[in-house]
Design a protein around this motif. Sequence first.
Motif, mmCIF file in Angstrom:
data_model
loop_
_atom_site.group_PDB
_atom_site.id
_atom_site.type_symbol
_atom_site.label_atom_id
_atom_site.label_comp_id
_atom_site.label_asym_id
_atom_site.label_seq_id
_atom_site.Cartn_x
_atom_site.Cartn_y
_atom_site.Cartn_z
ATOM 1 N N GLU A 1 31.355 39.205 -123.546
ATOM 2 C CA GLU A 1 31.879 38.784 -122.258
ATOM 3 C C GLU A 1 30.947 39.264 -121.148
ATOM 4 O O GLU A 1 30.343 40.333 -121.250
ATOM 5 C CB GLU A 1 33.280 39.368 -122.051
ATOM 6 C CG GLU A 1 33.933 38.986 -120.736
ATOM 7 C CD GLU A 1 35.295 39.635 -120.575
ATOM 8 O OE1 GLU A 1 36.271 39.102 -121.148
ATOM 9 O OE2 GLU A 1 35.377 40.684 -119.910
ATOM 10 N N LEU A 2 30.828 38.473 -120.116
ATOM 11 C CA LEU A 2 30.082 38.844 -118.919
ATOM 12 C C LEU A 2 31.055 39.007 -117.776
ATOM 13 O O LEU A 2 31.935 38.164 -117.571
ATOM 14 C CB LEU A 2 29.056 37.769 -118.565
ATOM 15 C CG LEU A 2 27.835 37.652 -119.478
ATOM 16 C CD1 LEU A 2 27.189 36.277 -119.308
ATOM 17 C CD2 LEU A 2 26.834 38.753 -119.172
ATOM 18 N N GLN A 3 30.905 40.088 -117.014
ATOM 19 C CA GLN A 3 31.724 40.272 -115.819
ATOM 20 C C GLN A 3 30.816 40.617 -114.652
ATOM 21 O O GLN A 3 30.054 41.586 -114.686
ATOM 22 C CB GLN A 3 32.779 41.353 -116.006
ATOM 23 C CG GLN A 3 33.667 41.513 -114.774
ATOM 24 C CD GLN A 3 35.019 42.087 -115.061
ATOM 25 O OE1 GLN A 3 35.279 42.582 -116.153
ATOM 26 N NE2 GLN A 3 35.917 42.019 -114.088
ATOM 27 N N PHE A 4 30.917 39.823 -113.595
ATOM 28 C CA PHE A 4 30.085 40.012 -112.420
ATOM 29 C C PHE A 4 30.764 40.975 -111.455
ATOM 30 O O PHE A 4 31.924 40.796 -111.087
ATOM 31 C CB PHE A 4 29.820 38.672 -111.736
ATOM 32 C CG PHE A 4 28.869 37.795 -112.483
ATOM 33 C CD1 PHE A 4 27.512 37.804 -112.183
ATOM 34 C CD2 PHE A 4 29.320 36.990 -113.513
ATOM 35 C CE1 PHE A 4 26.622 37.003 -112.883
ATOM 36 C CE2 PHE A 4 28.441 36.186 -114.226
ATOM 37 C CZ PHE A 4 27.089 36.192 -113.911
ATOM 38 N N LEU B 1 26.653 24.042 -115.035
ATOM 39 C CA LEU B 1 26.331 25.052 -114.026
ATOM 40 C C LEU B 1 27.589 25.676 -113.449
ATOM 41 O O LEU B 1 28.564 24.981 -113.131
ATOM 42 C CB LEU B 1 25.527 24.399 -112.892
ATOM 43 C CG LEU B 1 25.386 25.153 -111.569
ATOM 44 C CD1 LEU B 1 24.530 26.393 -111.754
ATOM 45 C CD2 LEU B 1 24.796 24.241 -110.501
ATOM 46 N N TYR B 2 27.565 27.002 -113.309
ATOM 47 C CA TYR B 2 28.582 27.735 -112.563
ATOM 48 C C TYR B 2 27.898 28.488 -111.431
ATOM 49 O O TYR B 2 26.747 28.916 -111.563
ATOM 50 C CB TYR B 2 29.296 28.760 -113.446
ATOM 51 C CG TYR B 2 30.122 28.188 -114.570
ATOM 52 C CD1 TYR B 2 31.441 27.783 -114.363
ATOM 53 C CD2 TYR B 2 29.590 28.072 -115.861
ATOM 54 C CE1 TYR B 2 32.211 27.282 -115.396
ATOM 55 C CE2 TYR B 2 30.357 27.564 -116.894
ATOM 56 C CZ TYR B 2 31.664 27.166 -116.666
ATOM 57 O OH TYR B 2 32.419 26.672 -117.690
ATOM 58 N N PHE C 1 33.084 35.567 -117.882
ATOM 59 C CA PHE C 1 32.715 34.484 -118.779
ATOM 60 C C PHE C 1 32.692 35.021 -120.202
ATOM 61 O O PHE C 1 32.103 36.073 -120.459
ATOM 62 C CB PHE C 1 31.343 33.920 -118.424
ATOM 63 C CG PHE C 1 31.268 33.292 -117.056
ATOM 64 C CD1 PHE C 1 31.429 31.932 -116.893
ATOM 65 C CD2 PHE C 1 31.039 34.078 -115.932
ATOM 66 C CE1 PHE C 1 31.359 31.352 -115.628
ATOM 67 C CE2 PHE C 1 30.976 33.518 -114.668
ATOM 68 C CZ PHE C 1 31.130 32.152 -114.518
ATOM 69 N N GLU C 2 33.301 34.291 -121.117
ATOM 70 C CA GLU C 2 33.328 34.707 -122.514
ATOM 71 C C GLU C 2 32.516 33.734 -123.358
ATOM 72 O O GLU C 2 32.592 32.512 -123.164
ATOM 73 C CB GLU C 2 34.762 34.754 -123.037
ATOM 74 C CG GLU C 2 34.869 35.220 -124.489
ATOM 75 C CD GLU C 2 36.278 35.212 -125.026
ATOM 76 O OE1 GLU C 2 36.512 35.760 -126.123
ATOM 77 O OE2 GLU C 2 37.164 34.639 -124.359
ATOM 78 N N VAL D 1 30.807 28.664 -123.937
ATOM 79 C CA VAL D 1 30.989 29.547 -122.798
ATOM 80 C C VAL D 1 32.285 29.176 -122.096
ATOM 81 O O VAL D 1 32.485 28.010 -121.712
ATOM 82 C CB VAL D 1 29.803 29.465 -121.824
ATOM 83 C CG1 VAL D 1 30.032 30.369 -120.617
ATOM 84 C CG2 VAL D 1 28.513 29.843 -122.529
ATOM 85 N N ILE D 2 33.181 30.142 -121.945
ATOM 86 C CA ILE D 2 34.486 29.894 -121.345
ATOM 87 C C ILE D 2 34.625 30.754 -120.097
ATOM 88 O O ILE D 2 34.460 31.984 -120.178
ATOM 89 C CB ILE D 2 35.622 30.230 -122.326
ATOM 90 C CG1 ILE D 2 35.440 29.444 -123.632
ATOM 91 C CG2 ILE D 2 36.987 29.971 -121.698
ATOM 92 C CD1 ILE D 2 36.311 29.938 -124.765
#
Length: 312
Positions: free
Chosen positions: A2-5, A293-294, A302-303, A309-310
Motif C-alpha cells: 500500500e502507498l500512503q501520501f 492517471l491519479y 493506494f493498494e 491498483v486500487i
Amino acid sequence: MELQFLGTGAGMPSKMRNTSAVVLNLSAEGRGYWLFDCGEATQHQILHTSLKPRKIGKIFITHLHGDHIFGLPGLIGSRSFLGGNEPLDIYGPAGLEEWLETTLRITNTHLNYALQIHEIEAGIVVEDDEFLVVANSLQHVIPCLGYRIEQKPLPGKLLIDKVKETGVPNGPLLKKLKDGEDVTLDDGRIVRSHDVTGEPQDGFTVAILGDTSYCAAAVELAQDADILIHEATFDMDTGNLAKEYGHSTIGDAARTAQEAGVTTLIANHISARFMPSDVAKLKEQGEAIFPSLYIAEDFARFEWKDGAVIRE
C-alpha cells in the motif's frame, strides 16, 4: 502493498498540501514501512493516520532541498520516544550524513536505536531475497535521485488437488511447500514443492522519483512499473517555469509514464499555485497523454492487489 501520501505539495506547505513524503507500507510483506522523503511536519501528518513511526525501518531521501528533508530530525527523535528500538537505515545523496548528524549533535538528540546513514549514488541500493531497490540520478537543479522498488517473483500458489494426492497433512508442511521447500513425510516419501505449486507470480514494481525535468533516467527507472510516482509541479501552460526550476509539467509526467509503459501514474509534488478547483484541469491535461492517471492528495491511499491498483 500500500502507498500512503503524507505530503503532496511542492516547495512549501499550503493549507491543502504538506511537503513531500510518501510511505510504502510493506506490513503485509513483513517489512513494516519504507518512507520516501520527509518534508517539514511529516510527523504531524502521521498523527492523522494509523501509521506508527516505530515501524519505519528505512527512509529514502531523493535530494537535499528542505521540502524533502526538514522533517527528518523531528521524526527520528519521535521514533525513539515512541518506542522504536529497531535499527533505522536512511539512504540519500552526499551531504545527508553531515547535515543530519550535525543537527542531531547540536540539538543533543538521543536515540534509543542504531541509526545508519548511507550516502548513495546511482546503482543498487538494497537487495535481499525478496526486494531490489535501484537508484538513478535525475535532472534537477541539485543532485537528485529516483528509486525503483522491485518485489522479486513470489512462490506459485499451492495446487490443492495435487497436494491431497500426496497425502501431505494440513499444517506447517503446507506452508513449507508453498514457500518452495521440499518436505519429507513420516513414511519417508519426499514431496517436491515444484510438483504441487503453480508458476511463480510476479511481484510489484514501484518507481518513486524525486524532483526532475523530463529525462531518460526517469523513463528507465519507471520501465514497465505497476506504479510511477512522478512530480507534476506545473501545468501545461507554465512549462517555461518547469524548465527554469528543474521540474516537470503534468504533461512531462504523463509522457514519462507512456514511454516507460507503466500501468498507473500518480502525479505528485503539485505547486501551491493550483487550487482544488484546478485539479480537474491538471488531470485532464495528463489524461490526454496517459489515461491511467491519479493526482495525489495528502492522506490518499493506494493498494496494489492481484496486479491492479486500487484507490482506497
